[in-house]
Design a protein around this motif. Structure first.
Motif, mmCIF file in Angstrom:
data_model
loop_
_atom_site.group_PDB
_atom_site.id
_atom_site.type_symbol
_atom_site.label_atom_id
_atom_site.label_comp_id
_atom_site.label_asym_id
_atom_site.label_seq_id
_atom_site.Cartn_x
_atom_site.Cartn_y
_atom_site.Cartn_z
ATOM 1 N N PHE A 198 -1.490 3.328 3.622
ATOM 2 C CA PHE A 198 -1.072 2.466 4.735
ATOM 3 C C PHE A 198 -1.836 1.135 4.715
ATOM 4 O O PHE A 198 -1.229 0.065 4.866
ATOM 5 N N ASP A 199 -3.142 1.204 4.516
ATOM 6 C CA ASP A 199 -3.953 -0.018 4.522
ATOM 7 C C ASP A 199 -3.527 -0.964 3.407
ATOM 8 O O ASP A 199 -3.399 -2.180 3.617
ATOM 9 N N ASP A 200 -3.303 -0.405 2.223
ATOM 10 C CA ASP A 200 -2.894 -1.238 1.087
ATOM 11 C C ASP A 200 -1.503 -1.836 1.319
ATOM 12 O O ASP A 200 -1.241 -2.989 0.970
ATOM 13 N N ALA A 201 -0.627 -1.038 1.910
ATOM 14 C CA ALA A 201 0.736 -1.514 2.177
ATOM 15 C C ALA A 201 0.716 -2.653 3.202
ATOM 16 O O ALA A 201 1.397 -3.674 3.022
ATOM 17 N N TRP A 202 -0.065 -2.513 4.257
ATOM 18 C CA TRP A 202 -0.118 -3.574 5.273
ATOM 19 C C TRP A 202 -0.782 -4.834 4.732
ATOM 20 O O TRP A 202 -0.396 -5.952 5.101
ATOM 21 N N ALA A 226 7.729 -0.134 -0.880
ATOM 22 C CA ALA A 226 8.119 1.150 -1.462
ATOM 23 C C ALA A 226 7.537 1.308 -2.868
ATOM 24 O O ALA A 226 7.058 2.382 -3.243
ATOM 25 N N GLU A 227 7.561 0.224 -3.621
ATOM 26 C CA GLU A 227 7.004 0.245 -4.976
ATOM 27 C C GLU A 227 5.513 0.548 -4.938
ATOM 28 O O GLU A 227 5.012 1.362 -5.725
ATOM 29 N N LEU A 228 4.790 -0.080 -4.029
ATOM 30 C CA LEU A 228 3.344 0.175 -3.911
ATOM 31 C C LEU A 228 3.084 1.626 -3.512
ATOM 32 O O LEU A 228 2.198 2.285 -4.077
ATOM 33 N N MET A 229 3.834 2.133 -2.542
ATOM 34 C CA MET A 229 3.623 3.508 -2.098
ATOM 35 C C MET A 229 3.867 4.503 -3.225
ATOM 36 O O MET A 229 3.125 5.479 -3.381
ATOM 37 N N GLN A 230 4.891 4.249 -4.027
ATOM 38 C CA GLN A 230 5.144 5.129 -5.169
ATOM 39 C C GLN A 230 4.009 5.065 -6.192
ATOM 40 O O GLN A 230 3.584 6.091 -6.727
ATOM 41 N N LYS A 231 3.517 3.865 -6.463
ATOM 42 C CA LYS A 231 2.411 3.714 -7.409
ATOM 43 C C LYS A 231 1.153 4.433 -6.927
ATOM 44 O O LYS A 231 0.343 4.888 -7.734
ATOM 45 N N ILE A 233 17.240 2.720 -4.591
ATOM 46 C CA ILE A 233 15.918 2.209 -4.287
ATOM 47 C C ILE A 233 15.582 1.043 -5.230
ATOM 48 O O ILE A 233 15.975 1.043 -6.392
ATOM 49 N N GLY A 234 14.899 0.042 -4.707
ATOM 50 C CA GLY A 234 14.569 -1.135 -5.500
ATOM 51 C C GLY A 234 15.519 -2.290 -5.306
ATOM 52 O O GLY A 234 15.330 -3.365 -5.871
ATOM 53 N N HIS A 235 16.558 -2.090 -4.473
ATOM 54 C CA HIS A 235 17.570 -3.133 -4.278
ATOM 55 C C HIS A 235 17.743 -3.518 -2.809
ATOM 56 O O HIS A 235 18.807 -3.977 -2.411
ATOM 57 N N SER A 236 16.686 -3.355 -2.020
ATOM 58 C CA SER A 236 16.787 -3.718 -0.606
ATOM 59 C C SER A 236 16.969 -5.226 -0.443
ATOM 60 O O SER A 236 17.703 -5.667 0.444
ATOM 61 N N MET A 237 16.324 -6.012 -1.282
ATOM 62 C CA MET A 237 16.501 -7.461 -1.218
ATOM 63 C C MET A 237 17.951 -7.841 -1.467
ATOM 64 O O MET A 237 18.508 -8.701 -0.774
#
Length: 343
Positions: free
Chosen positions: A66-70, A193-198, A291-295
């Motif tokens: 969570f901290d890294d994502a924020w 999402a990419e960061l959370m998966q990593k 996933i990966g195409h939200s933009m």
């Protein structure tokens, strides 16, 4: 970040709580409680959910994610927002047509913005900043801009003036302004999402208001039940739900921000051709993609709203995507493959 009134913050937080309840209570029969965290970025309440991850799922491991994502969300918000003075977008807008060195994030979003501006035939245009500056949907007393100011703003809109050279961007019209609001939130959702998966998350959700990404599926289920909001319900009612695993769902609606003046409603989806809210027979559009195409579907959902119920479904089906179009008269149009399940 754009100034928000206290009453609006309270409303958004209340809506976020309702959305959280929808997500956590509409899984399969076995109740599995996720670890979750909330923050406020991108002019909306953002929520992260972790149901499972590599190794042990505990509060300490989840909190690091969570901290890294924020931290990443904060960085992206400060980079892509036109209202932050030191952002890449603000520096481009104030450079008087000179080259500006930007981050990889900005390059990614601007290049995608050019692509979708071209694809839409100019119905979507990321140089609409001079126009959006005229409309303050957060004001206690919003005003409709004069025709003269709109005409002046429109004279500086045109995505073809964006020039890219390496990691530098400039606008050939010194008075033009970028506004990435129609595409940046989807990019942030992809990156989170990419960061959370990593960082080992194998089952989770990124929820940035109208942009949702599902990572994996809910434990012991085929996917997550994601509710599709009923327009004008204040996020308290659903049209139905979709089962989502490793996908992104984006909803754009004219009801998200609007005001009434002299008996007329003015919503926030602005036309880069007229300078006014677009005339459309749609209240909302919800798109689903991998996933990966939200933009991508962030921009496409806005384009569909602008194009309306006649052109929008054909446009989306031509791209091989799935969507539900909610017309202002209550009718729903679903493209082939879109499976909206009963509430």
């Amino acid at each position: 970040m754009t100034r928000i009134h206290i009453s609006r913050i309270r409303y958004i937080i209340a809506c976020a709580i309702l959305v959280l309840l929808i997500i956590t209570q509409t899984g399969c029969s076995k109740s599995i409680e996720p670890l979750s965290n909330e923050n406020y970025y991108l002019d909306t309440t953002c929520s992260l959910f972790i149901y499972d991850m590599d190794g042990e799922l505990d509060e300490d491991n989840a909190q690091k994610v969570f901290d890294d994502a924020w931290e990443l969300c904060r960085e992206l918000d400060k980079t892509l927002s036109k209202t932050v003075d030191v952002s890449d977008v603000s520096r481009i807008n104030s450079a008087n047509g000179q080259w500006v060195e930007v981050s990889e994030y900005t390059l990614d979003v601007v290049k995608a913005g050019i692509k979708y501006s071209e694809m839409s035939g100019g119905d979507f245009d990321i140089t609409i900043g001079t126009v959006t500056d005229l409309w303050d949907y957060h004001s206690d007393n919003p005003e409709v801009p004069s025709q003269a100011t709109i005409d002046e703003a429109l004279s500086h809109v045109g995505y073809k003036q964006i020039q890219i050279q390496g990691n530098q961007i400039k606008l050939s019209d010194p008075k033009a302004k970028l506004d990435l609001g129609g595409i940046a939130k989807g990019y942030v959702a992809d990156k989170l999402a990419e960061l959370m998966q990593k960082e080992g998350v194998t089952s989770g959700i990124v929820n940035l208001g109208g942009n949702i990404v599902t990572i994996g599926c809910k434990p012991e289920a085929d996917g997550f039940k994601i509710g599709i909001e009923k327009p004008y319900s204040g996020r308290t009612e659903e049209l139905g739900y979709v089962i989502s695993a490793d996908q992104t769902i984006v909803t754009s609606g004219v009801y998200e921000r609007q005001f009434e003046k002299d008996g007329k409603i003015y919503h926030h989806i602005l036309s880069p051709k007229t300078g006014y809210p677009v005339e459309t027979d749609l209240d909302a559009v919800s798109l689903v993609a991998d996933i990966g195409h939200s933009m991508d579907i962030d921009a496409l959902s806005t384009i569909c709203l602008i194009k309306g119920s006649e052109v929008g479904p054909r446009f989306i089906q031509g791209l091989g995507l799935q969507a539900v179009f909610c017309k202002s008269d209550g009718e729903q149009i679903m493209t082939k493959g879109f499976n909206l399940l009963d509430k």
